[in-house]
Enzyme design. Structure first.
Site, short mmCIF file in Angstrom:
data_model
loop_
_atom_site.label_atom_id
_atom_site.label_comp_id
_atom_site.label_asym_id
_atom_site.label_seq_id
_atom_site.Cartn_x
_atom_site.Cartn_y
_atom_site.Cartn_z
N HIS A 116 -8.10 6.61 1.58
CA HIS A 116 -8.89 6.28 2.76
C HIS A 116 -8.66 7.32 3.87
O HIS A 116 -9.60 7.74 4.55
CB HIS A 116 -8.53 4.88 3.29
CG HIS A 116 -8.82 3.78 2.32
ND1 HIS A 116 -10.07 3.58 1.77
CD2 HIS A 116 -8.03 2.80 1.80
CE1 HIS A 116 -10.03 2.53 0.96
NE2 HIS A 116 -8.80 2.04 0.95
N GLU A 139 -1.80 3.21 -6.13
CA GLU A 139 -3.04 2.45 -6.22
C GLU A 139 -4.13 3.48 -6.47
O GLU A 139 -4.65 4.10 -5.55
CB GLU A 139 -3.31 1.67 -4.93
CG GLU A 139 -4.48 0.70 -5.09
CD GLU A 139 -5.11 0.29 -3.77
OE1 GLU A 139 -5.22 -0.90 -3.53
OE2 GLU A 139 -5.49 1.19 -3.00
N ASP A 189 -3.12 4.42 3.27
CA ASP A 189 -3.68 4.73 1.94
C ASP A 189 -4.24 6.15 2.00
O ASP A 189 -5.18 6.43 2.75
CB ASP A 189 -4.77 3.69 1.62
CG ASP A 189 -5.42 3.94 0.26
OD1 ASP A 189 -5.81 5.09 -0.03
OD2 ASP A 189 -5.57 2.97 -0.51
N HIS A 247 -0.19 3.83 0.06
CA HIS A 247 -0.86 3.91 -1.23
C HIS A 247 -0.93 5.38 -1.61
O HIS A 247 -1.61 6.18 -0.97
CB HIS A 247 -2.25 3.23 -1.19
CG HIS A 247 -2.16 1.75 -1.42
ND1 HIS A 247 -3.13 0.86 -1.03
CD2 HIS A 247 -1.19 1.02 -2.05
CE1 HIS A 247 -2.75 -0.38 -1.40
NE2 HIS A 247 -1.58 -0.29 -2.01
N ARG A 288 -9.30 9.37 -5.49
CA ARG A 288 -8.75 8.08 -5.92
C ARG A 288 -8.17 8.14 -7.34
O ARG A 288 -7.89 7.11 -7.95
CB ARG A 288 -9.76 6.94 -5.80
CG ARG A 288 -9.09 5.69 -5.25
CD ARG A 288 -10.02 4.61 -4.80
NE ARG A 288 -9.33 3.75 -3.85
CZ ARG A 288 -9.84 2.69 -3.25
NH1 ARG A 288 -11.07 2.32 -3.52
NH2 ARG A 288 -9.14 1.98 -2.39
N GLU A 340 -4.14 -3.07 5.99
CA GLU A 340 -4.63 -1.78 5.49
C GLU A 340 -5.96 -1.37 6.11
O GLU A 340 -6.99 -1.99 5.83
CB GLU A 340 -4.79 -1.86 3.96
CG GLU A 340 -5.32 -0.58 3.33
CD GLU A 340 -5.33 -0.59 1.82
OE1 GLU A 340 -5.30 -1.70 1.23
OE2 GLU A 340 -5.37 0.50 1.22
N GLU A 386 -16.13 0.86 3.08
CA GLU A 386 -15.59 -0.44 2.68
C GLU A 386 -15.51 -1.44 3.83
O GLU A 386 -15.52 -2.65 3.61
CB GLU A 386 -14.21 -0.27 2.02
CG GLU A 386 -14.33 0.57 0.75
CD GLU A 386 -13.05 0.67 -0.05
OE1 GLU A 386 -12.21 -0.24 0.05
OE2 GLU A 386 -12.89 1.67 -0.76
MN LIG Z 1 -5.33 0.97 -0.75
#
Ligand SMILES: [Mn+2]
Length: 275
Positions: free
Chosen positions: A194, A252, A191, A217, A223, A158, A164
């Site tokens: 992201h 997620e 994701d 994701h 988020r 990922e 991050e």
């Molecule tokens: Mn993720």
């Protein structure tokens, strides 16, 4: 457009220390699988403290009882609980990280599921340059990709946003990493949270990822659950159709406003977009 082969999943965290993290359900494995079944999810993605928390017999029985599969197991507890990382300065930490991920790969395979490398990839720092960290990452992924292959499962890597990690932030860089690896058993996790930060165009990035995209994701710009932010899902759905994605779209997301409501609103969005 044929989107009917995309399957739904929802995250269950079994790690209280990860509180505040982007996991939807927090009330234990059985409660989580029950909720997932009631809402009509195909599967659950589990963030476990280690393999012992997802015993083979116990989980097989829950799969049978509730009729939901295990899509994926996260490996981030190696970082959250132990501070291990695939790119740590200390060799012992890197070794622990690899060994921990192997235990998760092995357990996931027992359920026909794949493991995900997310936060375990670490970042540069503590005297490790970005180039050195990328080398450590590639070395670890070669070993882990091979190990997953022996267990007849792909290994999911990922890319994360810049806050991050400083290693791989975009789908393009993820594809480049995969292309320079000897082991061809790795797939990328797209994701949408992201990607919303890093990609110039989320749909184009998914198309660029193409056959390398193995897992999604499914989450919104903030988020929160899909449909609770400002991500434009039209181009996402179109791109996933174009690349004939047939893996899981896994929720997620933050348990906003509550775990139950987050799980419910995500599956509503999933059905609206993909069914
Ligand atoms: Mn993720």
């Amino acid at each position: 457009m044929n989107l009917s082969s995309i399957k739904s999943a929802v995250t269950i965290s079994l790690v209280p220390e990860a509180k505040g993290g982007p996991f939807v359900l927090w009330d234990g494995l059985e409660e989580g699988m029950k909720t997932a079944a009631t809402l009509g999810y195909d599967a659950v993605e589990i963030f476990a403290p280690g393999p012992d928390a997802v015993g083979v017999e116990e989980v097989m029985e829950l799969i049978e009882r509730y009729g939901v599969e295990i899509s994926t197991l996260g490996t981030g507890a190696g970082w959250v609980l132990h501070g291990w990382s695939l790119t740590a300065a200390e060799e012992a930490s890197r070794r622990h990280a690899i060994d921990f991920v192997k235990t998760i790969i092995e357990r996931a395979a027992a359920f026909g599921a794949s493991a995900i490398i997310g936060s375990m990839q670490g970042r540069s720092g503590n005297g490790v340059s970005r180039d050195q960290a990328l080398d450590f990452l590639a070395i670890a992924l070669e070993e882990l990709g091979e190990f997953a292959q022996q267990h007849k499962q792909a290994l999911i890597y990922e890319p994360l946003n810049r806050y991050e990690t400083d290693l791989i932030n975009s789908v393009r860089d993820g594809v480049a990493l995969l292309n320079r690896m000897e082991n061809k058993n790795l797939v990328l996790l797209a994701d949408l949270f992201h990607m919303n930060i890093e990609e110039a165009n989320v749909g184009d990035a998914l198309r660029e990822g193409g056959k390398h995209i193995g897992h999604v994701h499914f989450v919104d710009s903030n988020r929160n659950p899909a449909g609770c932010g400002h991500l434009d899902y039209g181009p996402v759905v179109e791109a996933l159709s174009d690349i004939e994605f047939n893996g899981y779209a896994a929720a997620e997301a933050r348990p906003w406003p509550t775990p139950q409501a987050a799980a419910a609103s995500t599956i509503d969005s999933f059905k609206r977009l993909f069914r």
